[in-house]
Design an enzyme around this catalytic site. Structure first.
Site, PDB file in Angstrom:
ATOM      1  N   ARG A 260      20.459 -10.377  26.795  1.00  0.00           N
ATOM      2  CA  ARG A 260      20.468 -11.373  25.726  1.00  0.00           C
ATOM      3  C   ARG A 260      19.612 -12.560  26.176  1.00  0.00           C
ATOM      4  O   ARG A 260      19.595 -12.929  27.347  1.00  0.00           O
ATOM      5  CB  ARG A 260      21.894 -11.844  25.423  1.00  0.00           C
ATOM      6  CG  ARG A 260      22.745 -10.820  24.682  1.00  0.00           C
ATOM      7  CD  ARG A 260      22.275 -10.671  23.234  1.00  0.00           C
ATOM      8  NE  ARG A 260      23.108  -9.725  22.481  1.00  0.00           N
ATOM      9  CZ  ARG A 260      22.844  -8.445  22.332  1.00  0.00           C
ATOM     10  NH1 ARG A 260      21.767  -7.924  22.905  1.00  0.00           N
ATOM     11  NH2 ARG A 260      23.629  -7.673  21.617  1.00  0.00           N
ATOM     12  N   GLU A 289      15.233 -16.613  18.780  1.00  0.00           N
ATOM     13  CA  GLU A 289      14.531 -15.448  18.245  1.00  0.00           C
ATOM     14  C   GLU A 289      14.282 -15.674  16.758  1.00  0.00           C
ATOM     15  O   GLU A 289      15.212 -15.992  16.025  1.00  0.00           O
ATOM     16  CB  GLU A 289      15.357 -14.171  18.446  1.00  0.00           C
ATOM     17  CG  GLU A 289      15.462 -13.745  19.898  1.00  0.00           C
ATOM     18  CD  GLU A 289      16.146 -12.401  20.079  1.00  0.00           C
ATOM     19  OE1 GLU A 289      16.546 -11.786  19.054  1.00  0.00           O
ATOM     20  OE2 GLU A 289      16.297 -11.954  21.221  1.00  0.00           O
ATOM     21  N   HIS A 308      12.573  -7.891  20.701  1.00  0.00           N
ATOM     22  CA  HIS A 308      13.963  -7.402  20.670  1.00  0.00           C
ATOM     23  C   HIS A 308      14.028  -6.046  19.963  1.00  0.00           C
ATOM     24  O   HIS A 308      14.852  -5.824  19.079  1.00  0.00           O
ATOM     25  CB  HIS A 308      14.882  -8.408  19.972  1.00  0.00           C
ATOM     26  CG  HIS A 308      16.330  -8.232  20.353  1.00  0.00           C
ATOM     27  ND1 HIS A 308      17.258  -9.244  20.245  1.00  0.00           N
ATOM     28  CD2 HIS A 308      17.007  -7.153  20.835  1.00  0.00           C
ATOM     29  CE1 HIS A 308      18.446  -8.804  20.645  1.00  0.00           C
ATOM     30  NE2 HIS A 308      18.309  -7.531  20.995  1.00  0.00           N
TER      31      HIS A 308
END
Length: 356
Positions: A260, A289, A308
């Site tokens: 993460r 993000e 991601h």
């Protein structure tokens, strides 16, 4: 996969259809027709068992309470929050099935009190995520991003400045050594690399068999040539890799984050990369993000980036979706699903009341 879910796969669909059951799919990664950014989720399986489903009308976080009226299960494709306010006011909700492994946005204690089962898909994501970590490690060690750029700009004369880093005999430190870390250790074994690990318990059933030594975090940081972050995000692990942790690492080391974004103090990471106190970084996750257009990470030659999604492969979607759907089918049939994150829910009055 548990025997109960194996049996359910071949069970007579009419037995499940006898139980009215409605599923909502979060709109953060799915479109109204059920197609998703991950590919085909196999949602037709639900219809084959008489279970109705629909994608939530909007990507709203948290989900509006009205949208959960009459919903028995949520297939959560992303990281929408399910807190006490939401689950306490969703009387029909029995299950939140996470598409993936992370669950930091779900309040497990609140779900347990409310009689809501929470599942994830750790077995299905283990290999794709481990391969993602290996991909970043190899790309960094071979200076792949810089060499790609030299080739595209016909700047072959500068290739002598981008010699690859060694692999054989080098040490890979896996922070958050669990199922993904063990899978990554298996993938690294043929490369002749040493693997050390760190986790909260200091134990792992497969570590000894894989030749992995479990260390304290400080020692791992000091010994490792490549550090791969696989840890879950919790209050204890937020900014686990801060300026002090980065200072313990070798200047020749590489940091890889497939866990993460919040595991790393990004300001400290930028500073370390800018000032040559770290050889490079491979990042599939970030905070925030997406990255802002002017983020310095985007311009650094020693950083490999992925949005991601590095583990998003066809087998990832197939296996993760199948695992999540098995959880839904199990709960719809009155069975206990696999991969339950809050097993204490089964002893609560709230859970019993929802099964009545």
């Amino acid at each position: 996969m548990s025997s109960s879910t194996d049996e359910l796969t071949t069970a007579d669909s009419a037995a499940v259809a006898a139980l009215p059951f409605t599923v909502a799919v979060t709109a953060d990664a799915a479109r109204p027709d059920g197609s998703s950014i991950h590919g085909d989720l196999g949602l037709q399986r639900l219809g084959e068992h008489g279970i109705s489903w629909s994608v939530l009308p909007s990507y709203t976080d948290p989900v509006p309470l009205a949208d959960l009226d009459g919903v028995h299960a949520v297939l959560s494709l992303g990281h929408i929050a399910f807190d006490a306010r939401t689950v306490d006011h969703a009387p029909d909700l029995r299950l939140i099935a996470r598409f993936g492994a992370g669950y930091e946005t779900i309040d497990l204690e609140a779900c347990t009190r409310a009689g809501v089962v929470v599942t994830n898909t750790p077995d299905a994501i283990r290999r794709p995520l481990a391969v993602a970590g290996l991909t970043l490690l190899l790309a960094l060690s071979h200076k792949l991003l810089a060499k790609d750029r030299l080739t595209r700009t016909s700047d072959w004369a500068r290739r002598e400045h981008y010699r690859g880093a060694p692999l054989v005999g080098q040490t890979v430190g896996i922070v958050g050594f669990g199922s993904v870390g063990a899978e990554l250790a298996r993938l690294l074994a043929p490369l002749g690399m040493n693997v050390v690990g760190n986790n909260r318990s200091g134990r792992h059933a497969e570590a000894a068999g894989l030749g992995v030594e479990l260390l304290g975090l400080d020692e791992l940081l000091e010994r490792s040539d490549y550090i791969v972050l696989c840890a879950a995000l919790t209050p204890a692990t937020e900014k686990l890799i801060d300026a002090a942790a980065l200072a313990r690492m070798k200047a020749s080391a590489y940091l890889i984050n497939i866990g993460r974004g919040k595991l790393v103090d990004t300001d400290a990471l930028r500073d370390a990369l800018r000032n040559g106190r770290l050889a490079g970084a491979g990042l599939d996750v970030f905070e925030p993000e997406p990255l802002l257009p002017d983020d310095e990470l985007l311009s650094l030659d020693n950083v490999v980036l992925s949005p991601h999604s590095l583990c998003w492969t066809e087998d990832f979607t197939r296996d993760v979706a199948a695992s999540a759907l098995e959880s839904i089918l199990a709960v719809a049939a009155g069975e206990r699903p696999a991969n339950v994150l809050n097993p204490g829910v089964f002893t609560t009055e709230a859970f019993a009341a929802k099964q009545a």
